[in-house]
Design a protein around this motif. Structure first.
Motif, PDB file in Angstrom:
ATOM      1  N   ILE A  56       0.865  -1.170   0.000  1.00  0.00           N
ATOM      2  CA  ILE A  56       0.000   0.000   0.000  1.00  0.00           C
ATOM      3  C   ILE A  56       0.902   1.219   0.000  1.00  0.00           C
ATOM      4  O   ILE A  56       2.060   1.160   0.413  1.00  0.00           O
ATOM      5  CB  ILE A  56      -0.959   0.032   1.213  1.00  0.00           C
ATOM      6  N   THR A  57       0.374   2.319  -0.469  1.00  0.00           N
ATOM      7  CA  THR A  57       1.102   3.577  -0.437  1.00  0.00           C
ATOM      8  C   THR A  57       0.412   4.477   0.570  1.00  0.00           C
ATOM      9  O   THR A  57      -0.801   4.647   0.525  1.00  0.00           O
ATOM     10  CB  THR A  57       1.102   4.248  -1.821  1.00  0.00           C
ATOM     11  N   VAL A  58       1.194   5.025   1.477  1.00  0.00           N
ATOM     12  CA  VAL A  58       0.661   5.925   2.493  1.00  0.00           C
ATOM     13  C   VAL A  58       1.426   7.231   2.387  1.00  0.00           C
ATOM     14  O   VAL A  58       2.659   7.239   2.420  1.00  0.00           O
ATOM     15  CB  VAL A  58       0.833   5.334   3.914  1.00  0.00           C
ATOM     16  N   LEU A  65       7.087  11.880   8.782  1.00  0.00           N
ATOM     17  CA  LEU A  65       8.216  11.071   8.312  1.00  0.00           C
ATOM     18  C   LEU A  65       9.431  11.279   9.209  1.00  0.00           C
ATOM     19  O   LEU A  65      10.126  10.321   9.574  1.00  0.00           O
ATOM     20  CB  LEU A  65       8.558  11.407   6.865  1.00  0.00           C
ATOM     21  N   LEU A  66       9.683  12.514   9.604  1.00  0.00           N
ATOM     22  CA  LEU A  66      10.798  12.802  10.499  1.00  0.00           C
ATOM     23  C   LEU A  66      10.590  12.126  11.855  1.00  0.00           C
ATOM     24  O   LEU A  66      11.518  11.529  12.410  1.00  0.00           O
ATOM     25  CB  LEU A  66      10.956  14.316  10.680  1.00  0.00           C
ATOM     26  N   ALA A  67       9.370  12.160  12.382  1.00  0.00           N
ATOM     27  CA  ALA A  67       9.073  11.511  13.666  1.00  0.00           C
ATOM     28  C   ALA A  67       9.249   9.999  13.560  1.00  0.00           C
ATOM     29  O   ALA A  67       9.777   9.364  14.477  1.00  0.00           O
ATOM     30  CB  ALA A  67       7.650  11.851  14.114  1.00  0.00           C
ATOM     31  N   LEU A  68       8.834   9.424  12.438  1.00  0.00           N
ATOM     32  CA  LEU A  68       9.002   7.983  12.225  1.00  0.00           C
ATOM     33  C   LEU A  68      10.473   7.613  12.164  1.00  0.00           C
ATOM     34  O   LEU A  68      10.916   6.626  12.765  1.00  0.00           O
ATOM     35  CB  LEU A  68       8.283   7.559  10.943  1.00  0.00           C
ATOM     36  N   GLU A  69      11.255   8.410  11.466  1.00  0.00           N
ATOM     37  CA  GLU A  69      12.693   8.140  11.364  1.00  0.00           C
ATOM     38  C   GLU A  69      13.375   8.323  12.728  1.00  0.00           C
ATOM     39  O   GLU A  69      14.262   7.551  13.094  1.00  0.00           O
ATOM     40  CB  GLU A  69      13.324   9.057  10.313  1.00  0.00           C
ATOM     41  N   GLN A  70      12.953   9.322  13.490  1.00  0.00           N
ATOM     42  CA  GLN A  70      13.511   9.515  14.832  1.00  0.00           C
ATOM     43  C   GLN A  70      13.152   8.347  15.740  1.00  0.00           C
ATOM     44  O   GLN A  70      13.985   7.904  16.538  1.00  0.00           O
ATOM     45  CB  GLN A  70      13.028  10.835  15.432  1.00  0.00           C
ATOM     46  N   ALA A  71      11.942   7.832  15.615  1.00  0.00           N
ATOM     47  CA  ALA A  71      11.540   6.662  16.409  1.00  0.00           C
ATOM     48  C   ALA A  71      12.406   5.458  16.036  1.00  0.00           C
ATOM     49  O   ALA A  71      12.857   4.706  16.907  1.00  0.00           O
ATOM     50  CB  ALA A  71      10.065   6.347  16.180  1.00  0.00           C
ATOM     51  N   ARG A  72      12.657   5.268  14.741  1.00  0.00           N
ATOM     52  CA  ARG A  72      13.501   4.161  14.290  1.00  0.00           C
ATOM     53  C   ARG A  72      14.913   4.291  14.857  1.00  0.00           C
ATOM     54  O   ARG A  72      15.494   3.324  15.348  1.00  0.00           O
ATOM     55  CB  ARG A  72      13.555   4.138  12.756  1.00  0.00           C
ATOM     56  N   LEU A  73      15.452   5.504  14.837  1.00  0.00           N
ATOM     57  CA  LEU A  73      16.796   5.719  15.375  1.00  0.00           C
ATOM     58  C   LEU A  73      16.826   5.539  16.896  1.00  0.00           C
ATOM     59  O   LEU A  73      17.805   5.027  17.440  1.00  0.00           O
ATOM     60  CB  LEU A  73      17.309   7.105  14.980  1.00  0.00           C
ATOM     61  N   THR A  74      15.770   5.929  17.584  1.00  0.00           N
ATOM     62  CA  THR A  74      15.682   5.724  19.029  1.00  0.00           C
ATOM     63  C   THR A  74      15.633   4.235  19.348  1.00  0.00           C
ATOM     64  O   THR A  74      16.284   3.773  20.295  1.00  0.00           O
ATOM     65  CB  THR A  74      14.438   6.434  19.600  1.00  0.00           C
ATOM     66  N   LEU A  75      14.871   3.477  18.562  1.00  0.00           N
ATOM     67  CA  LEU A  75      14.815   2.030  18.777  1.00  0.00           C
ATOM     68  C   LEU A  75      16.198   1.414  18.622  1.00  0.00           C
ATOM     69  O   LEU A  75      16.579   0.521  19.369  1.00  0.00           O
ATOM     70  CB  LEU A  75      13.836   1.385  17.786  1.00  0.00           C
ATOM     71  N   ARG A  76      16.968   1.901  17.668  1.00  0.00           N
ATOM     72  CA  ARG A  76      18.316   1.374  17.457  1.00  0.00           C
ATOM     73  C   ARG A  76      19.265   1.817  18.569  1.00  0.00           C
ATOM     74  O   ARG A  76      19.981   1.009  19.154  1.00  0.00           O
ATOM     75  CB  ARG A  76      18.870   1.826  16.099  1.00  0.00           C
ATOM     76  N   ALA A  77      19.275   3.113  18.881  1.00  0.00           N
ATOM     77  CA  ALA A  77      20.244   3.656  19.833  1.00  0.00           C
ATOM     78  C   ALA A  77      19.942   3.271  21.274  1.00  0.00           C
ATOM     79  O   ALA A  77      20.828   2.847  22.014  1.00  0.00           O
ATOM     80  CB  ALA A  77      20.297   5.177  19.703  1.00  0.00           C
ATOM     81  N   ALA A  78      18.697   3.409  21.689  1.00  0.00           N
ATOM     82  CA  ALA A  78      18.356   3.216  23.097  1.00  0.00           C
ATOM     83  C   ALA A  78      17.951   1.786  23.435  1.00  0.00           C
ATOM     84  O   ALA A  78      18.056   1.376  24.585  1.00  0.00           O
ATOM     85  CB  ALA A  78      17.224   4.168  23.493  1.00  0.00           C
ATOM     86  N   HIS A  79      17.490   1.046  22.428  1.00  0.00           N
ATOM     87  CA  HIS A  79      16.950  -0.287  22.717  1.00  0.00           C
ATOM     88  C   HIS A  79      17.652  -1.407  21.955  1.00  0.00           C
ATOM     89  O   HIS A  79      17.297  -2.577  22.118  1.00  0.00           O
ATOM     90  CB  HIS A  79      15.452  -0.319  22.420  1.00  0.00           C
ATOM     91  N   GLY A  80      18.602  -1.061  21.103  1.00  0.00           N
ATOM     92  CA  GLY A  80      19.345  -2.074  20.363  1.00  0.00           C
ATOM     93  C   GLY A  80      18.528  -2.823  19.322  1.00  0.00           C
ATOM     94  O   GLY A  80      18.840  -3.953  18.977  1.00  0.00           O
ATOM     95  N   LEU A  81      17.461  -2.191  18.822  1.00  0.00           N
ATOM     96  CA  LEU A  81      16.588  -2.831  17.837  1.00  0.00           C
ATOM     97  C   LEU A  81      16.799  -2.188  16.469  1.00  0.00           C
ATOM     98  O   LEU A  81      16.361  -1.067  16.238  1.00  0.00           O
ATOM     99  CB  LEU A  81      15.117  -2.685  18.241  1.00  0.00           C
ATOM    100  N   ARG A  87       8.780  -1.925   9.309  1.00  0.00           N
ATOM    101  CA  ARG A  87       8.546  -2.798  10.470  1.00  0.00           C
ATOM    102  C   ARG A  87       7.881  -2.023  11.598  1.00  0.00           C
ATOM    103  O   ARG A  87       6.961  -2.512  12.253  1.00  0.00           O
ATOM    104  CB  ARG A  87       9.875  -3.394  10.930  1.00  0.00           C
ATOM    105  N   VAL A  88       8.335  -0.787  11.823  1.00  0.00           N
ATOM    106  CA  VAL A  88       7.722   0.051  12.860  1.00  0.00           C
ATOM    107  C   VAL A  88       6.256   0.290  12.522  1.00  0.00           C
ATOM    108  O   VAL A  88       5.374   0.166  13.384  1.00  0.00           O
ATOM    109  CB  VAL A  88       8.481   1.392  13.014  1.00  0.00           C
ATOM    110  N   VAL A  89       5.971   0.595  11.264  1.00  0.00           N
ATOM    111  CA  VAL A  89       4.594   0.860  10.842  1.00  0.00           C
ATOM    112  C   VAL A  89       3.737  -0.398  10.986  1.00  0.00           C
ATOM    113  O   VAL A  89       2.608  -0.331  11.485  1.00  0.00           O
ATOM    114  CB  VAL A  89       4.562   1.401   9.396  1.00  0.00           C
ATOM    115  N   ARG A  90       4.249  -1.565  10.592  1.00  0.00           N
ATOM    116  CA  ARG A  90       3.470  -2.802  10.715  1.00  0.00           C
ATOM    117  C   ARG A  90       3.166  -3.131  12.171  1.00  0.00           C
ATOM    118  O   ARG A  90       2.055  -3.566  12.506  1.00  0.00           O
ATOM    119  CB  ARG A  90       4.192  -3.966  10.025  1.00  0.00           C
ATOM    120  N   GLU A  91       4.132  -2.919  13.071  1.00  0.00           N
ATOM    121  CA  GLU A  91       3.890  -3.153  14.501  1.00  0.00           C
ATOM    122  C   GLU A  91       2.860  -2.164  15.033  1.00  0.00           C
ATOM    123  O   GLU A  91       1.986  -2.535  15.825  1.00  0.00           O
ATOM    124  CB  GLU A  91       5.190  -3.047  15.305  1.00  0.00           C
ATOM    125  N   ALA A  92       2.960  -0.909  14.620  1.00  0.00           N
ATOM    126  CA  ALA A  92       1.999   0.097  15.068  1.00  0.00           C
ATOM    127  C   ALA A  92       0.590  -0.252  14.602  1.00  0.00           C
ATOM    128  O   ALA A  92      -0.383  -0.127  15.357  1.00  0.00           O
ATOM    129  CB  ALA A  92       2.405   1.477  14.564  1.00  0.00           C
TER     130      ALA A  92
END
Length: 116
Positions: A56-58, A65-81, A87-92
């Motif tokens: 699908i196209t959203v 988009l910036l908030a989504l990218e920041q969330a992805r970077l936070t998951l990597r930096a703070a949580h090691g994910l 993947r973030v969108v599918r989980e949400a």
């Protein structure tokens, strides 16, 4: 211009993708674990790293988009994910659909959509 392909890192290549099987000599029998799983409501999960057959196209705003990218970077930096935006969108989506299914009219999605 860089012509080197971008490849996944070792952490993504060698991460666990399935739950560990229960050993045969385990004190927990497979029957008891199935029964307890049936008692609890099933929770939806995002599909993770699998081949997806439907697209699908959203459209999102620059801020979203910036908030989504920041969330992805936070998951990597703070949580090691190390996950991608999809993947973030599918989980949400899985979380919101679970909430809608279990809470119906009182779900967060219904309340937020009614605000607009």
């Amino acid at each position: 211009m860089n012509r080197r392909p971008s490849l996944p890192g070792a952490a993504e290549l060698f991460r666990l993708t399935a739950a560990a099987p229960v050993p045969a000599d385990s004190p927990v029998s497979p029957v008891s674990s199935v029964a307890s799983a049936e008692d609890a409501p099933q929770q939806r999960r995002g599909s993770g790293r699998t081949k997806h057959t439907t697209k699908i196209t959203v459209y999102v705003s620059d801020e979203e988009l910036l908030a989504l990218e920041q969330a992805r970077l936070t998951l990597r930096a703070a949580h090691g994910l190390g996950v991608d935006r999809g993947r973030v969108v599918r989980e949400a989506i899985a979380i919101v659909l679970d909430d809608l299914e279990s809470h119906g009219d009182e779900s967060l999605l219904v309340r937020r959509l009614r605000e607009r």
